[in-house]
Design a protein around this motif. Sequence first.
Motif, mmCIF file in Angstrom:
data_model
loop_
_atom_site.group_PDB
_atom_site.id
_atom_site.type_symbol
_atom_site.label_atom_id
_atom_site.label_comp_id
_atom_site.label_asym_id
_atom_site.label_seq_id
_atom_site.Cartn_x
_atom_site.Cartn_y
_atom_site.Cartn_z
ATOM 1 N N PRO A 98 0.799 -1.238 0.000
ATOM 2 C CA PRO A 98 0.000 0.000 0.000
ATOM 3 C C PRO A 98 0.826 1.280 0.000
ATOM 4 N N LEU A 101 2.019 2.565 -3.644
ATOM 5 C CA LEU A 101 1.067 2.715 -4.743
ATOM 6 C C LEU A 101 1.350 3.936 -5.608
ATOM 7 N N SER A 124 -3.516 -3.731 -4.523
ATOM 8 C CA SER A 124 -2.862 -3.418 -3.251
ATOM 9 C C SER A 124 -2.844 -4.663 -2.380
ATOM 10 N N SER A 222 -5.424 0.489 5.429
ATOM 11 C CA SER A 222 -5.578 1.503 4.386
ATOM 12 C C SER A 222 -4.834 2.781 4.766
#
Length: 295
Positions: A98, A101, A124, A222
């Motif tokens: 993540p 990215l 991801s 996240s």
Amino acid sequence: MIDKLEMFIAVAKEGHFGRAATSLGITQPTLSTGIKHLEEQLGVQLIFRGSRFGGLTPEGQTALIWARKIVGDTRQLREEMRFKRHGLSGQLRIAVIPTALTWAAKLSSRFSDAHPNVRFTILSRTSVEILSMLDNLDVDAGISYLDNEPMGRVSTEPLYEERYMLVCAEGSPFAGRSTVGWDELVGQKLCLLTPDMQNRRIINKNFAAAGVMPEARIESNSTVVVMANVEAGDWLTILPEDMANFLAAGKRLKLVPLSGAESAHTVGLVAPYRDPHTPVLGALLREAKRLSAVN
């Protein structure tokens, strides 16, 4: 036989006949028949099974290594023939940690400008999941840490080295600082990535090296969630510099370098080792080398 080998790989990966059939877009009876025919062709039992999947037999473990190689080589042959007919074209599937990215976007954008007939799927995933997906031929390449977990036999191209930043609101006591020590974050309201993320494990090592282990009161897989919490209140998070800059752009947030960290960790492109690589994957590795910020 190739289709049956792909069925076998799917069953080994999923550990469940129903899920494997769904992943291949076929019925479970078709899958079971295909596996049975493969066992008959090879003259051995590959899978322990009664009412459900019971794991691979010793012969199945060996066959899985060969199945991955044969299927991988077959796909490479198809790619080579497509290149002969159409030049660089087709689909590249890349799994990315993540925090990398933004670099995946840089790489895919530059590559697509030069080779518009190549399409990308970018997923991801954690570093552990990326290695598994490479083994199972679920992706063509990954972007992950190159120096913090056993990688196996792979081709790599370094992209950048992580530098960690504390992200805080403009009104935070840390906002005006030139640097912040890891030990100063004890007792602070931390919102961090979940422990299954390699980035979080590296952060924990930095805290441990400073002789502290602060508690994260909010955890998420996240980066968007952790940044949203910082923006919404008096929370703090820690992210690599490039991702932190991207997510903080246009927001009332401050980024402060963390001091006293261990040596930087290198993140780069990872691909299954082959000699030669497919034309598309070889071109991607060369593009990663041109893009690299690592000296």
